[in-house]
Design a protein around this motif. Structure first.
Motif, mmCIF file in Angstrom:
data_model
loop_
_atom_site.group_PDB
_atom_site.id
_atom_site.type_symbol
_atom_site.label_atom_id
_atom_site.label_comp_id
_atom_site.label_asym_id
_atom_site.label_seq_id
_atom_site.Cartn_x
_atom_site.Cartn_y
_atom_site.Cartn_z
ATOM 1 N N LYS A 51 -11.304 -11.618 23.867
ATOM 2 C CA LYS A 51 -11.772 -10.866 25.033
ATOM 3 C C LYS A 51 -10.632 -10.651 26.013
ATOM 4 O O LYS A 51 -9.663 -11.401 26.040
ATOM 5 N N ALA B 176 -23.843 -7.104 17.906
ATOM 6 C CA ALA B 176 -23.811 -8.563 17.928
ATOM 7 C C ALA B 176 -25.226 -9.097 17.987
ATOM 8 O O ALA B 176 -26.135 -8.449 18.520
ATOM 9 N N VAL C 61 -14.367 -18.021 23.164
ATOM 10 C CA VAL C 61 -13.505 -16.867 23.416
ATOM 11 C C VAL C 61 -12.061 -17.314 23.560
ATOM 12 O O VAL C 61 -11.779 -18.418 24.022
ATOM 13 N N LEU D 82 -14.713 -14.812 19.736
ATOM 14 C CA LEU D 82 -14.330 -13.483 20.176
ATOM 15 C C LEU D 82 -12.948 -13.506 20.797
ATOM 16 O O LEU D 82 -12.553 -14.486 21.431
ATOM 17 N N SER E 131 -23.061 -14.125 15.453
ATOM 18 C CA SER E 131 -22.184 -13.251 16.241
ATOM 19 C C SER E 131 -22.713 -13.093 17.664
ATOM 20 O O SER E 131 -23.912 -13.227 17.920
ATOM 21 N N ARG F 214 -14.166 -6.154 22.927
ATOM 22 C CA ARG F 214 -14.214 -7.398 22.165
ATOM 23 C C ARG F 214 -13.610 -7.199 20.791
ATOM 24 O O ARG F 214 -13.557 -6.083 20.277
ATOM 25 N N ARG F 215 -13.176 -8.295 20.194
ATOM 26 C CA ARG F 215 -12.819 -8.356 18.779
ATOM 27 C C ARG F 215 -13.495 -9.604 18.219
ATOM 28 O O ARG F 215 -13.368 -10.687 18.764
ATOM 29 N N TRP F 216 -14.189 -9.432 17.106
ATOM 30 C CA TRP F 216 -14.999 -10.492 16.514
ATOM 31 C C TRP F 216 -14.239 -11.167 15.391
ATOM 32 O O TRP F 216 -13.630 -10.502 14.546
ATOM 33 N N GLN G 122 -21.791 -11.308 21.918
ATOM 34 C CA GLN G 122 -21.029 -10.516 22.868
ATOM 35 C C GLN G 122 -21.156 -11.174 24.239
ATOM 36 O O GLN G 122 -22.252 -11.612 24.624
#
Length: 277
Positions: free
Chosen positions: A260, A64, A237, A258, A49, A268-270, A51
């Motif tokens: 973004k 992250a 991303v 991600l 993971s 953010r969304r993972w 960021q």
């Protein structure tokens, strides 16, 4: 090349509403890419993971494993805080384009500056002039090393495929990208290949990971299979569409993905690996 902010007015209220109605995100794994052995470089693995934050106040609380942040604006103390929390850190720099807002902008000879690359205050660099660019980039990489970063994300690594103002060739780009990788490796830092999809087969052995923007939108994610097959992370991303629309593609290709906003602030969304929450 990273994207910049577009005008949007309702994000603040929408995010506030989302925070009130959505369940908190689960913690993300931070032990997939262990510390390297003494004398070895850090090697991020697929689906770890991450960021990516280049604007706004740095949010150190994001769960992250890897933080990719601006090399100039992030302080040594912030890098130390992330490392204390068990995070790996990537130093974002532009290596293929000049930026007039950087503190070392005046150090670049004017004859090295080409056409604008589409972003205000930025111009492509004549990467054929490696004798002049090498000490400038080395100084930047020394800064990343001194701040305690684990790796470097060099941006604008595909000038040959753009209207740069110089007659750059694919061979010029390969030579320069390998120089950038060597400068990072000489300092014990890992380095990622940013976009430049056409040269992945030639460069996968020179870089420890890759960084991509919008491969799902443009149906290009499968082109990163050489990195994944080599056990190397692809940090990816998407800015358009919904997470559920493209996340299955990311999971199939084993990317670290991600959602973004284009200004690359803390939001953010993972997209977790398949089978995880």
């Amino acid at each position: 090349m990273r994207r910049r902010a577009l005008p949007w007015l309702l994000v603040g209220p929408l995010l506030l509403l989302a925070s009130c109605t959505s369940a908190p995100e689960p913690p993300e794994p931070d032990d997939l890419s262990p510390d390297p052995a003494p004398g070895q470089r850090w090697q991020p693995v697929p689906q770890v993971s991450w960021q990516w934050q280049l604007t706004g106040t740095l949010d150190l609380s994001v769960k992250a494993a890897v933080f990719d942040v601006d090399g100039f604006n992030t302080t040594k103390e912030q890098v130390a805080a992330l490392k204390k929390a068990g995070r790996k850190t990537i130093c974002y720099l532009s290596t293929g384009a000049w930026e007039d807002f950087r503190p070392d902008a005046a150090d670049f000879p004017k004859e090295l500056l080409g056409k604008g690359n589409g972003w205000e205050g930025e111009r492509w660099l004549d990467i054929r002039r490696s004798a002049e660019l090498e000490p400038l980039m080395a100084k930047r990489f020394d800064m990343c090393k001194a701040k305690g970063f684990d790796a470097i994300e060099p941006d604008n690594m595909d000038g040959y495929a753009n209207s740069s103002g110089f007659p750059l060739t694919a061979a010029d780009q390969l030579s320069y990208n390998r120089l950038i990788a060597k400068l990072a490796h000489d300092r014990g830092l890992s380095v990622g290949l940013k976009n430049d999809l056409d040269q992945i087969p030639d460069l996968v052995g020179d870089f420890e990971f890759a960084v991509n923007e919008q491969c799902a939108q443009y149906d290009e994610c499968e082109r990163y299979r050489p990195f994944v097959a080599a056990g190397k992370a692809v940090f990816h991303v998407e800015y358009e569409g919904r997470l559920r629309e493209w996340c299955p593609t990311s999971q199939r290709e084993k990317l670290s993905s991600l959602q973004k906003k284009t200004d690359l602030d803390a939001w953010r969304r993972w997209c977790p690996p398949k089978g995880e929450p």
